[in-house]
Design a protein around this motif. Structure first.
Motif, short mmCIF file in Angstrom:
data_model
loop_
_atom_site.label_atom_id
_atom_site.label_comp_id
_atom_site.label_asym_id
_atom_site.label_seq_id
_atom_site.Cartn_x
_atom_site.Cartn_y
_atom_site.Cartn_z
N PHE A 178 43.65 27.71 9.83
CA PHE A 178 42.51 27.36 9.02
C PHE A 178 41.95 26.65 8.22
O PHE A 178 41.70 26.49 7.80
CB PHE A 178 42.10 29.39 8.90
N ASN A 179 43.25 26.01 7.70
CA ASN A 179 43.87 25.57 6.55
C ASN A 179 43.06 24.33 7.17
O ASN A 179 43.20 23.05 8.06
CB ASN A 179 44.91 24.99 6.31
N GLY A 180 41.73 23.38 5.65
CA GLY A 180 40.96 22.52 5.80
C GLY A 180 39.93 22.59 6.99
O GLY A 180 38.75 21.69 6.76
N ARG A 181 39.96 24.08 7.13
CA ARG A 181 37.88 23.81 7.80
C ARG A 181 37.82 25.48 7.14
O ARG A 181 36.69 25.47 7.81
CB ARG A 181 38.07 23.81 9.41
N THR A 182 38.30 25.86 6.49
CA THR A 182 38.17 27.78 5.93
C THR A 182 37.61 27.61 4.70
O THR A 182 38.07 26.50 3.07
CB THR A 182 39.15 28.00 6.23
#
Length: 262
Positions: free
Chosen positions: A73-77
């Motif tokens: 989820f890192n980078g798109r949350t």
């Protein structure tokens, strides 16, 4: 008796917690953005923890833990620390999971069950049984299509160019009667939250309505009248031609008489 009373006093809050828990189902299309909102709280938010299944998704504690995103989820949350709202971009089928949130160290009772769904397939109307024919008493029409990955779907049916009627199932029964025999085609439609597609099929019971006696008489009169009019037109043309021929012959005769007299 005191022990029993104490037990029930402890159990009541647990039962209340279970009854207040609620699961909210939410569907998404692969590649789209998902937004989840926590239940509102009366005090100012100072900590937010989101989980998917039993794993950490995002975490923030004011003045202690900076806003941190974990795993894929890192980078798109994005988490809004003022409201606790969660936004996940570019959702995939791997993101199917149960999502929970903890606000100000309190686990909320709302549970988000997230599921990816695909567009509905283009259906086909199949007649069953396969031996169904124009002589059968009744048959079934089945709106066929693999909806296993389409989530909740609805079925609709219509006759010819009529209005769509919703149906709780993908099968309808048709009876071989006068009303059904006037229908040329039956159409079905499958619809989910994001798409809908339809198909149609000819009616095995359809019969071309024979012309009634009035129509036959009318058609006969029109045919007869047309034939008479054509005959009169030909006759009139013949008379005109004969008339002009006679006129020409008479003129020729007068000319010869004049020459003979000279």
């Amino acid at each position: 008796m005191e022990t029993s009373a104490g037990f029930w006093l402890l159990a009541v809050p647990l039962l209340v917690g279970f009854t207040q828990a609620q699961t909210v189902e939410k569907y998404f299309r692969v590649g789209e953005t998902l937004q989840l909102s926590p239940q509102p709280v009366s005090e100012r938010i100072y900590s937010v923890v989101w989980k998917y299944g039993k794993y950490l998704l995002a975490e923030w504690v004011k003045d202690q833990i900076p806003l941190t995103y974990y795993s894929r989820f890192n980078g798109r949350t994005t988490v809004n620390t003022d409201t606790g709202e969660l936004e996940i971009r570019n959702m995939t089928a791997a993101d199917n999971e149960v999502y929970t949130v903890e606000i100000n160290n309190q686990i909320q009772s709302r549970v988000h069950k997230i599921m990816a769904i695909e567009d509905v397939p283009r259906p086909e109307v199949e007649v069953k049984p396969l031996v169904c024919s124009s002589t059968s008493e009744r048959c079934k029409l089945v709106c066929e299509g693999d909806v296993s990955k389409a989530g909740p779907v609805e079925y609709f049916w219509k006759k010819d160019d009529g209005e769509w009627a919703t149906s709780g199932k993908n099968t309808v029964e048709i009876i071989n009667d006068e009303e059904t025999q006037r229908v040329k085609t039956f159409s079905c439609r499958i619809k989910n939250l994001f798409s809908e597609k339809e198909s149609n099929a000819s009616n095995v019971f359809y019969r071309i309505k024979p012309a009634n006696s009035d129509d036959l008489h009318c058609g006969l009169w029109v045919t007869t009248l047309g034939a008479v009019m054509r005959s009169l037109a030909i006759l009139a043309l013949f008379v005109v031609v004969v008339y002009f021929l006679c006129q020409k012959l008479q003129t020729g005769c007068k000319c010869r008489k004049s020459d003979d007299a000279v």
